[in-house]
Design a protein around this motif. Structure first.
Motif, PDB file in Angstrom:
ATOM      1  N   PHE A 135       0.832  -1.199   0.000  1.00  0.00           N
ATOM      2  CA  PHE A 135       0.000   0.000   0.000  1.00  0.00           C
ATOM      3  C   PHE A 135       0.868   1.251   0.000  1.00  0.00           C
ATOM      4  CE2 PHE A 135      -4.419  -1.223   0.761  1.00  0.00           C
ATOM      5  CZ  PHE A 135      -4.269  -2.567   0.964  1.00  0.00           C
ATOM      6  N   ALA A 136       1.882   1.246   0.879  1.00  0.00           N
ATOM      7  CA  ALA A 136       2.721   2.441   0.971  1.00  0.00           C
ATOM      8  C   ALA A 136       3.503   2.661  -0.317  1.00  0.00           C
ATOM      9  CB  ALA A 136       3.684   2.314   2.151  1.00  0.00           C
ATOM     10  N   MET A 137       3.990   1.572  -0.913  1.00  0.00           N
ATOM     11  CA  MET A 137       4.816   1.747  -2.108  1.00  0.00           C
ATOM     12  C   MET A 137       4.008   2.244  -3.288  1.00  0.00           C
ATOM     13  SD  MET A 137       7.558  -1.312  -2.050  1.00  0.00           S
ATOM     14  CE  MET A 137       6.525  -2.723  -1.926  1.00  0.00           C
ATOM     15  N   THR A 138       2.784   1.775  -3.394  1.00  0.00           N
ATOM     16  CA  THR A 138       1.989   2.152  -4.564  1.00  0.00           C
ATOM     17  C   THR A 138       1.606   3.630  -4.517  1.00  0.00           C
ATOM     18  OG1 THR A 138       1.087  -0.051  -4.339  1.00  0.00           O
ATOM     19  CG2 THR A 138       0.104   1.348  -5.983  1.00  0.00           C
ATOM     20  N   THR A 139       1.393   4.164  -3.326  1.00  0.00           N
ATOM     21  CA  THR A 139       0.949   5.557  -3.282  1.00  0.00           C
ATOM     22  C   THR A 139       2.031   6.522  -3.721  1.00  0.00           C
ATOM     23  OG1 THR A 139       1.475   5.494  -0.940  1.00  0.00           O
ATOM     24  CG2 THR A 139      -0.828   5.296  -1.543  1.00  0.00           C
ATOM     25  N   VAL A 140       3.296   6.073  -3.681  1.00  0.00           N
ATOM     26  CA  VAL A 140       4.357   6.946  -4.164  1.00  0.00           C
ATOM     27  C   VAL A 140       4.130   7.284  -5.629  1.00  0.00           C
ATOM     28  CG1 VAL A 140       6.816   7.013  -4.647  1.00  0.00           C
ATOM     29  CG2 VAL A 140       6.024   6.096  -2.503  1.00  0.00           C
ATOM     30  N   PHE A 141       3.716   6.265  -6.386  1.00  0.00           N
ATOM     31  CA  PHE A 141       3.497   6.496  -7.816  1.00  0.00           C
ATOM     32  C   PHE A 141       2.357   7.455  -8.077  1.00  0.00           C
ATOM     33  CE2 PHE A 141       6.360   3.526  -9.637  1.00  0.00           C
ATOM     34  CZ  PHE A 141       6.555   2.592  -8.648  1.00  0.00           C
ATOM     35  N   VAL A 142       1.355   7.405  -7.195  1.00  0.00           N
ATOM     36  CA  VAL A 142       0.220   8.296  -7.386  1.00  0.00           C
ATOM     37  C   VAL A 142       0.689   9.740  -7.363  1.00  0.00           C
ATOM     38  CG1 VAL A 142      -1.955   9.056  -6.405  1.00  0.00           C
ATOM     39  CG2 VAL A 142      -1.365   6.663  -6.382  1.00  0.00           C
ATOM     40  N   GLY A 143       1.618  10.053  -6.439  1.00  0.00           N
ATOM     41  CA  GLY A 143       2.134  11.412  -6.369  1.00  0.00           C
ATOM     42  C   GLY A 143       2.774  11.834  -7.685  1.00  0.00           C
ATOM     43  N   TYR A 144       3.626  10.964  -8.221  1.00  0.00           N
ATOM     44  CA  TYR A 144       4.319  11.331  -9.460  1.00  0.00           C
ATOM     45  C   TYR A 144       3.368  11.487 -10.622  1.00  0.00           C
ATOM     46  CZ  TYR A 144       8.774  10.571  -7.224  1.00  0.00           C
ATOM     47  OH  TYR A 144       9.839  10.668  -6.403  1.00  0.00           O
ATOM     48  N   LEU A 145       2.409  10.575 -10.705  1.00  0.00           N
ATOM     49  CA  LEU A 145       1.469  10.642 -11.814  1.00  0.00           C
ATOM     50  C   LEU A 145       0.602  11.896 -11.687  1.00  0.00           C
ATOM     51  CD1 LEU A 145       1.167   8.903 -14.172  1.00  0.00           C
ATOM     52  CD2 LEU A 145      -0.569   7.564 -12.999  1.00  0.00           C
ATOM     53  N   TYR A 146       0.258  12.219 -10.446  1.00  0.00           N
ATOM     54  CA  TYR A 146      -0.540  13.425 -10.228  1.00  0.00           C
ATOM     55  C   TYR A 146       0.237  14.658 -10.673  1.00  0.00           C
ATOM     56  CZ  TYR A 146      -2.678  17.284  -7.714  1.00  0.00           C
ATOM     57  OH  TYR A 146      -3.226  18.489  -7.398  1.00  0.00           O
ATOM     58  N   MET A 147       1.509  14.697 -10.327  1.00  0.00           N
ATOM     59  CA  MET A 147       2.318  15.852 -10.711  1.00  0.00           C
ATOM     60  C   MET A 147       2.443  15.938 -12.224  1.00  0.00           C
ATOM     61  SD  MET A 147       5.301  16.335  -7.920  1.00  0.00           S
ATOM     62  CE  MET A 147       6.078  14.745  -8.009  1.00  0.00           C
ATOM     63  N   ALA A 148       2.691  14.774 -12.839  1.00  0.00           N
ATOM     64  CA  ALA A 148       2.834  14.794 -14.297  1.00  0.00           C
ATOM     65  C   ALA A 148       1.535  15.254 -14.944  1.00  0.00           C
ATOM     66  CB  ALA A 148       3.217  13.406 -14.800  1.00  0.00           C
ATOM     67  N   GLY A 149       0.426  14.729 -14.447  1.00  0.00           N
ATOM     68  CA  GLY A 149      -0.863  15.110 -15.010  1.00  0.00           C
ATOM     69  C   GLY A 149      -1.147  16.582 -14.831  1.00  0.00           C
ATOM     70  N   SER A 150      -0.855  17.108 -13.641  1.00  0.00           N
ATOM     71  CA  SER A 150      -1.140  18.514 -13.396  1.00  0.00           C
ATOM     72  C   SER A 150      -0.248  19.416 -14.216  1.00  0.00           C
ATOM     73  CB  SER A 150      -0.936  18.836 -11.914  1.00  0.00           C
ATOM     74  OG  SER A 150      -1.698  18.004 -11.119  1.00  0.00           O
ATOM     75  N   SER A 151       0.981  18.949 -14.491  1.00  0.00           N
ATOM     76  CA  SER A 151       1.892  19.803 -15.262  1.00  0.00           C
ATOM     77  C   SER A 151       1.391  20.021 -16.666  1.00  0.00           C
ATOM     78  CB  SER A 151       3.275  19.154 -15.372  1.00  0.00           C
ATOM     79  OG  SER A 151       3.904  19.135 -14.167  1.00  0.00           O
ATOM     80  N   LEU A 152       0.796  18.972 -17.216  1.00  0.00           N
ATOM     81  CA  LEU A 152       0.519  19.057 -18.636  1.00  0.00           C
ATOM     82  C   LEU A 152      -0.891  19.483 -18.977  1.00  0.00           C
ATOM     83  CD1 LEU A 152       2.315  15.936 -20.041  1.00  0.00           C
ATOM     84  CD2 LEU A 152       2.932  18.313 -20.286  1.00  0.00           C
ATOM     85  N   SER A 153      -1.778  19.336 -18.040  1.00  0.00           N
ATOM     86  CA  SER A 153      -3.165  19.481 -18.468  1.00  0.00           C
ATOM     87  C   SER A 153      -3.789  20.754 -17.967  1.00  0.00           C
ATOM     88  CB  SER A 153      -3.976  18.305 -17.949  1.00  0.00           C
ATOM     89  OG  SER A 153      -4.112  18.476 -16.566  1.00  0.00           O
ATOM     90  N   GLY A 154      -4.868  21.122 -18.577  1.00  0.00           N
ATOM     91  CA  GLY A 154      -5.620  22.297 -18.167  1.00  0.00           C
ATOM     92  C   GLY A 154      -6.737  21.918 -17.247  1.00  0.00           C
ATOM     93  N   GLY A 155      -7.740  21.255 -17.786  1.00  0.00           N
ATOM     94  CA  GLY A 155      -8.914  20.979 -16.964  1.00  0.00           C
ATOM     95  C   GLY A 155      -9.027  19.511 -16.589  1.00  0.00           C
ATOM     96  N   PRO A 156     -10.107  19.144 -15.924  1.00  0.00           N
ATOM     97  CA  PRO A 156     -10.247  17.774 -15.416  1.00  0.00           C
ATOM     98  C   PRO A 156     -10.283  16.710 -16.514  1.00  0.00           C
ATOM     99  CG  PRO A 156     -12.191  19.095 -14.896  1.00  0.00           C
ATOM    100  CD  PRO A 156     -11.183  20.020 -15.465  1.00  0.00           C
ATOM    101  N   LYS A 157     -10.925  16.994 -17.663  1.00  0.00           N
ATOM    102  CA  LYS A 157     -11.010  15.949 -18.689  1.00  0.00           C
ATOM    103  C   LYS A 157      -9.631  15.612 -19.238  1.00  0.00           C
ATOM    104  CE  LYS A 157     -15.250  14.575 -20.252  1.00  0.00           C
ATOM    105  NZ  LYS A 157     -16.074  15.378 -19.383  1.00  0.00           N
ATOM    106  N   SER A 158      -8.888  16.663 -19.558  1.00  0.00           N
ATOM    107  CA  SER A 158      -7.560  16.391 -20.117  1.00  0.00           C
ATOM    108  C   SER A 158      -6.651  15.801 -19.055  1.00  0.00           C
ATOM    109  CB  SER A 158      -6.959  17.658 -20.713  1.00  0.00           C
ATOM    110  OG  SER A 158      -6.768  18.598 -19.686  1.00  0.00           O
ATOM    111  N   TYR A 159      -6.916  16.130 -17.789  1.00  0.00           N
ATOM    112  CA  TYR A 159      -6.116  15.555 -16.710  1.00  0.00           C
ATOM    113  C   TYR A 159      -6.261  14.043 -16.702  1.00  0.00           C
ATOM    114  CZ  TYR A 159      -4.906  14.241 -11.952  1.00  0.00           C
ATOM    115  OH  TYR A 159      -4.382  13.617 -10.858  1.00  0.00           O
TER     116      TYR A 159
END
Lengths: 364, 370, 479
Positions: free
Chosen positions: A278-302
């Motif tokens: 559980f702990a290891m998998t959530t690390v990836f969520v952080g990175y994916l969230y950052m990558a998604g937020s960097s590139l996208s504008g709104g929720p759909k493109s996110y």
């Protein structure tokens, strides 16, 4: 201002930062530092925590100059549209790359201890499916999940108390300071890499809604927690293993549990590892969230970006896994990434201070 | 986009359904519960494993029958492969309770063969480690024990029993590994032997010199005294003092212990001196009352102490003979003077270390009689 | 339908009978009142003869001098010229009086009151607490609720759904406590429903469901008025359907499925203890067979010696892999459960014997399933029956299948991943903006765990209505 769905609380920020930091590296950290710092490895961890605290101050100051903006918006404001977007794309690539690297470590761990014969792509698919599913949700939903699974930390700490049933020898860390400052510093460098994950707050500051808006105590508390947590486990391994033995073992934390047997359960390391997933998998969520937020504008493109990001991580992870000598590539990845998370915000802060560019209060 | 998502999901499902690669069914496993390793004549090793065959008596009852198999090979890994071919199912060492090394094998060094157990993530690091007098295969093959339980289990009980009686420590693979990697102390291993009447007994300890068995074995009383010196008193230590003179055999049972070790280092002459103070408190459980009157605590105390000190002298002599730092003096030296420790080769100066042991006995009660 | 209707009585009666398809239980009595022809029309199956006699026939026959207008003034009867309304009223059990030459129809209530007596719902029993339950007529149910909340703030809104069935549906909520956006969302959804028929709250549940793919139910159906009342007090909306003895509560959170009135009717220590037991049952119901399968198929090293040999012996002679055993036993369990529901209560006892002794023991003796698997499945089944609402228990059993498959393929790793999926799903589920896992929502952390996980004593509760209202106001921007 921000919709309910897109906001988190201060406690959520705290948990988020902790869960993105504590991950895979903790299991092998004690033996990695042992090679340099010997009995004083725990001091290395504390020093790394202090360095991170300084970095957090830089991040926080940057945020105060650009309130209510996430990092990808700050770059655009500071460097202009084209340069800013370029920086964002670069950031996203870096996040995805480091996540790919982390996934190779994850796979190697699972293949050694749990599922030796299962092909790596299958394990990777399972992990990434979960991660993408979580990262696609609203920030609030992710926060809820992280809060629930953070209760597992308490279970883990209780677990670790069982390690004391072995013979522990405090003399292994005494006398203090024999390793020498240079060695301790090398150890700190290695610890720093395993405590990465705090950069996610640059994307979360803007999302926190609370009455008191000073977030520095929150992130400092999170840093303190992580540092103490790591120090605790490093100490545990130092006193539970003899120094030479510690250098030989890949994952000393798990090895410690391997030798314990209770009335109802044996092989506590398997159970520890299952919870640690559980702990290891959530690390990836952080990175994916950052990558998604960097590139996208709104929720759909996110959502779409997160999906694509997951696929890219899969590709990188699979690719790195097949390479024989990954040390050469990974050393470079680590260096570049370190440079990025220290360099970019500091540079931005410097530019903003020098050129007096700041966001006036109240404008967005 | 939706079609793509559906296809992706279908693809994922297909991949996941193709096989469960790591299935390792319990029914197919043969669980090894005891391993014995002996030195073979040609320089390799002979391995013996004992597993149990479960016979279903119906209604949930089952009877366990020992099955003992032997094979020869160059390394433990090779032995494992050979034995796997002989046994039905896949052999698995995750529940091995005991690992016995024959004397000759242990003298060659234990860490090298045991490395197999440490590297494999599935093995049981909690297995007890023993050295056998003679051949380990003889031990595992002995059938005189209570046939209700498997032999490995019985041996485990023996070890537990002797640990409780403060005769020998309970060495597991994990603890063995820790001590053999460090130089600050040496391990003490329980010795199992097959007695003339076919019974197994664990009543001695053997001294290790680093990685190898020194060959030096302590008698039962000496073992107990060594345990006391190592601060390893368990529930009780029954000291049968003065049984040579049958008229007044004295038995003192030590219950509580408080040790004190101090080292003094003379850098100039590179000599280390160690003073060990063992404080015991316990009760007199047997002292026949004769015409000479009832027990005089003071006199008895002196008798117990002098007996203990004589035994301690023998123990120290044996430690020196084996070059085995069982007491952990090296640890103390490291703690008190790290610089000296770093520049010294402990093993070479250990023989010259002066060890003086003093016992201090306190009698808390003499039982129901005076 | 307003067409040019003739005001002639005979023609109107013909039309009426045509609209009713010439049904033979439509009674028409033509009489004279003050030289005008009038007709009394009613459905004899829907009306009670005494009431028709008392409220329509008697006044009409006694006061033959006054006009219909005076006889059946606004106090006595409804008046309408709308034919659709007349039909509806006749179907609801009113009688209609038509007058020749006037298009006004007088409608007098005379519906027969016949209903089951109030008794406790068999599916939701409590050891301590009221033993009444909802019955079929909607007005009786609303009365049960109004008896418990004697406040003018309790608001009832009627809707009629179902083209053919014209079922009366009522939406109840407490005016200043329920958040406005929840009420509006409910209303919007209900009025957007276009159905031919509506019989039960279950059908409404399906339509209102925001996440049909989720294994977790997002509304709660209950037959207990006291439970309904407690949810109304929390600001939820209750929907009642005429002819169906259940109330549909929405929006609902996960922990509501684990609350029982028992917890509140006893002291807090007992309440907390029971809650904790139910939480354990949730974990067991989902994961117990999966853990067993993972251990036996992948990681048997986890079991200590003693248990290991027992399990090994138990499964030695069974030819099937553990996953097949597990699924077979679950299916048999579901079959037994279904059979027990269908059977008459006296015969249902036999099922217990057949299921337990015969199938359970014999199947082990025949070495088709192992002992330990029976124990595991039995425990799982009991855990899933612990939930106070059986619908949720069934969801859990279905989820149990998914964890079994995950564990059978990837051992502990698969189980962890599957549990993560389930929890992510629970965290993301939101019904009308209210998160499913509500008490874990950090905004409301202060009130949550107190009542969800444990049942802490009342003096620790802040019984503040307005507090709840103000906090819900924080979500107003969702409008």
């Amino acid at each position: 201002m921000t919709a309910y769905k897109d906001s988190i609380s201060k406690f959520g920020l705290f948990i988020w930062m902790i869960k993105c930091q504590i991950g895979i590296a903790l299991l092998s950290l004690p033996s990695v530092i042992q090679r340099s710092a010997d009995g004083d490895s725990w001091i290395s961890v504390l020093i790394a925590g202090c360095i991170i605290q300084l970095l957090l101050l830089v991040y926080w100051k940057l945020y105060t100059r650009f309130p209510h903006l996430i990092l990808s918006e700050m770059t655009v404001k500071l460097f202009g549209r084209i340069a800013g977007k370029a920086v964002n794309v670069l950031s996203a690539i870096l996040y995805v790359t480091i996540a790919g690297y982390a996934s190779t470590l994850y796979i190697r761990l699972i293949k050694t201890w749990l599922l030796p014969l299962t092909p790596a792509p299958v394990i990777l698919t399972l992990i990434l499916a979960t991660v993408v599913y979580l990262a696609m949700q609203s920030v609030r939903a992710i926060e809820r999940f992280l809060v629930i699974t953070s209760m597992l930390f308490i279970v883990i700490i209780l677990f670790s108390l069982m390690a004391f049933t072995h013979e522990v020898d405090l003399s292994r860390i005494m006398p203090v300071g024999t390793a020498g400052a240079a060695n301790i510093w090398t150890g700190s460098e290695k610890t720093f890499l395993s405590m990465l994950g705090f950069e996610v707050i640059l994307y979360l500051f803007a999302r926190v809604t609370s009455r008191k808006s000073n977030l520095l105590p929150t992130i400092s508390a999170a840093n303190l927690f992580v540092t103490l947590f790591y120090t605790y486990f490093v100490l545990l391994c130092l006193i539970g293993f003899s120094p030479k033995a510690l250098e030989l073992v890949r994952e000393p934390v798990l090895f410690l549990f391997k030798g314990i047997s209770l009335q109802l359960l044996d092989r506590l390391d398997l159970i520890f590892l299952s919870i640690w997933i559980f702990a290891m998998t959530t690390v990836f969520v952080g990175y994916l969230y950052m990558a998604g937020s960097s590139l996208s504008g709104g929720p759909k493109s996110y959502k779409r970006t997160v999906g694509i990001g997951g696929a890219v991580i899969f590709g990188i992870g699979y690719g790195l896994n097949s390479v024989e000598r990954i040390e050469l590539i990974t050393v470079w990845i680590e260096k570049v990434y370190l440079g990025y998370i220290i360099g970019l915000p500091s540079f931005m802060l410097l530019v903003s201070l020098l050129f007096k560019k700041r966001l006036a209060e109240g404008t967005t | 986009m939706r079609r793509f998502g559906q296809m992706l999901a279908a693809g994922l499902l297909l991949i996941l359904m193709t096989g469960c690669w790591d299935i390792d069914r319990l029914v197919n496993k043969t669980i090894v519960n005891g391993v014995g390793v002996d030195a073979a004549e040609d320089g390799g090793m002979r391995g013996t494993i004992s597993t149990i065959k479960l016979l279903n008596k119906g209604g949930g009852q089952f009877e366990a029958q020992d099955v003992v198999v032997e094979a020869t090979g160059g390394s433990i890994s090779e032995l494992a492969s050979r034995l796997n071919n002989v046994m039905p199912g896949k052999i698995e060492g995750s529940k091995t309770h005991i690992i016995i090394f024959g004397e000759q094998m242990a003298k060659k060094g234990v860490m090298a063969p045991l490395e197999y157990f440490y590297r494999n993530p599935k093995t049981n690091l909690n297995s007890s480690f023993l050295i056998s007098e003679g051949q380990a295969s003889a031990i595992l093959n002995s059938t005189k024990m209570d046939t209700g339980s498997p032999i490995a289990f019985n041996i485990l009980q023996l070890i537990e029993g002797s640990k409780q009686a403060t005769i020998s420590p309970h060495q597991t693979l994990f603890s063995l590994w820790q001590t053999s990697q460090e130089e600050v102390s040496d391990s003490v291993i329980p010795i199992i032997n097959l007695q003339a009447d076919g019974e197994l007994a664990v009543e001695n300890v053997g001294l290790m010199n680093g990685d190898r068995y020194s060959g030096v074995k302590l008698s039962a009383e000496q073992s107990m005294v060594l345990m006391l010196m190592m601060n390893r008193l368990e529930k009780a230590a029954v000291l049968n003092v003065g049984t040579e003179s049958i008229s007044r055999p004295l038995t003192f049972v030590a219950r509580k212990q408080n040790n004190d070790m101090s080292v003094s280092i003379d850098k100039a002459s590179r000599k280390v001196e160690c003073k060990l103070n063992v404080r015991l408190s316990g009760e007199i459980t047997s002292f026949p009352i004769t015409k000479e009157g009832k027990a005089d605590p003071e006199a008895l105390k002196i008798e117990v102490e002098s007996w203990l000190e004589k035994q301690a002298e023998d123990v120290v002599a044996k430690l020196r003979q084996a070059n085995s730092d069982a007491l952990g003096i090296g640890r103390k030296v490291k703690q008190s003077d790290f610089a000296f420790w770093k520049e010294t080769d402990w093993k070479s100066i250990y023989r010259d270390v002066k060890i003086s042991v003093k016992f201090d006995v306190r009698t808390t009660s003499t039982g129901a009689l005076y | 339908m307003k067409h040019e209707q003739s005001l002639e009585l005979g023609k109107r009666l013909e039309d009426l009978q045509a609209r009713f398809s010439g049904t033979e239980d439509l009674c028409v009595r033509v009489f004279r009142l003050r030289a005008k022809e009038c007709a009394l029309v009613y459905l004899e199956t829907m009306t009670s003869p005494e009431l028709v006699q008392a409220f329509a026939v008697k006044p009409a026959s006694e006061a033959s001098s006054s006009s219909l207008d005076d006889l059946f003034g606004p106090l006595h009867a409804d008046r309408t010229a709308d034919l659709a309304r007349v039909d509806k009223a006749l179907l609801e059990g009113s009688c209609a009086i038509l007058e020749d030459g006037s298009d006004t129809v007088y409608l007098i209530q005379a519906v027969v009151a016949q209903a089951r007596s109030i008794e406790e719902a068999k599916g939701e029993q409590v050891t301590r607490g009221p033993h009444d339950g909802f019955i079929e007529p909607i007005s009786a149910n609303i009365r049960l609720i109004r008896n418990r909340i004697r406040s003018p703030k309790l608001k009832v809104r009627y809707l009629t759904l179902g083209k053919l069935t014209q079922t009366k549906v009522a939406m109840l909520y407490l005016d200043e406590v329920a958040a406005p956006y929840i009420v509006d969302a409910c209303e919007r959804r209900l009025s957007g429903i276009e159905l031919n028929s509506l019989y039960s709250t279950g059908e409404i549940e399906e339509i209102v469901d925001e996440n049909p793919l989720s294994p977790f139910p997002q509304t709660l159906q209950t037959e207990r008025p006291d439970r309904t009342v407690s949810y109304l007090m929390e600001g939820k909306v209750a929907i009642l359907v005429d002819g169906y003895p259940s109330a549909l509560i929405l929006p609902i959170t996960f922990f509501s499925f684990y609350q029982s009135p028992d917890d509140y009717n006893n002291r807090w220590v007992i309440g907390t203890f029971n809650r904790v037991v139910r939480m354990i049952s949730f974990v067991l119901a989902i994961s117990l067979p999966a853990i067993y399968i993972a251990i036996v198929s992948f990681h048997s090293e986890v079991l200590p010696m003693g248990i290991l040999y027992s399990v090994k012996v138990a499964i030695t002679y069974v030819p099937f892999p553990p996953i097949m055993e597990a699924i077979t036993m679950q299916v048999i369990l579901e079959l037994l459960k279904e059979a027990a529901i269908r059977l008459h209560s006296s015969v249902a006892q036999t099922i217990g014997i057949v299921g337990g002794l015969v199938i359970g023991t014999a199947i082990v003796e025949a070495h088709l399933v192992s002992h330990t698997m029976i124990v595991i499945i039995g425990l799982t089944a009991i855990s899933s029956f612990v939930t106070p609402l059986s619908e949720f228990g069934t969801s859990l059993r279905i989820l149990g299948f998914s964890t079994i498959i995950a564990a059978a393929m990837f051992g502990f790793f698969g189980l962890s991943i599957m549990l993560m999926f389930i929890f992510i799903h629970l965290c993301k589920l939101e019904i009308m903006g209210v998160p499913y896992f509500s008490p874990f929502d950090p905004f409301r952390a202060s009130s949550g765990p107190r009542d969800a996980f444990f049942r802490l004593p009342r003096f620790g509760f802040a019984e503040k209505w307005n507090m709840g209202h103000r906090r819900r106001g924080a979500q107003d921007d969702r409008l």
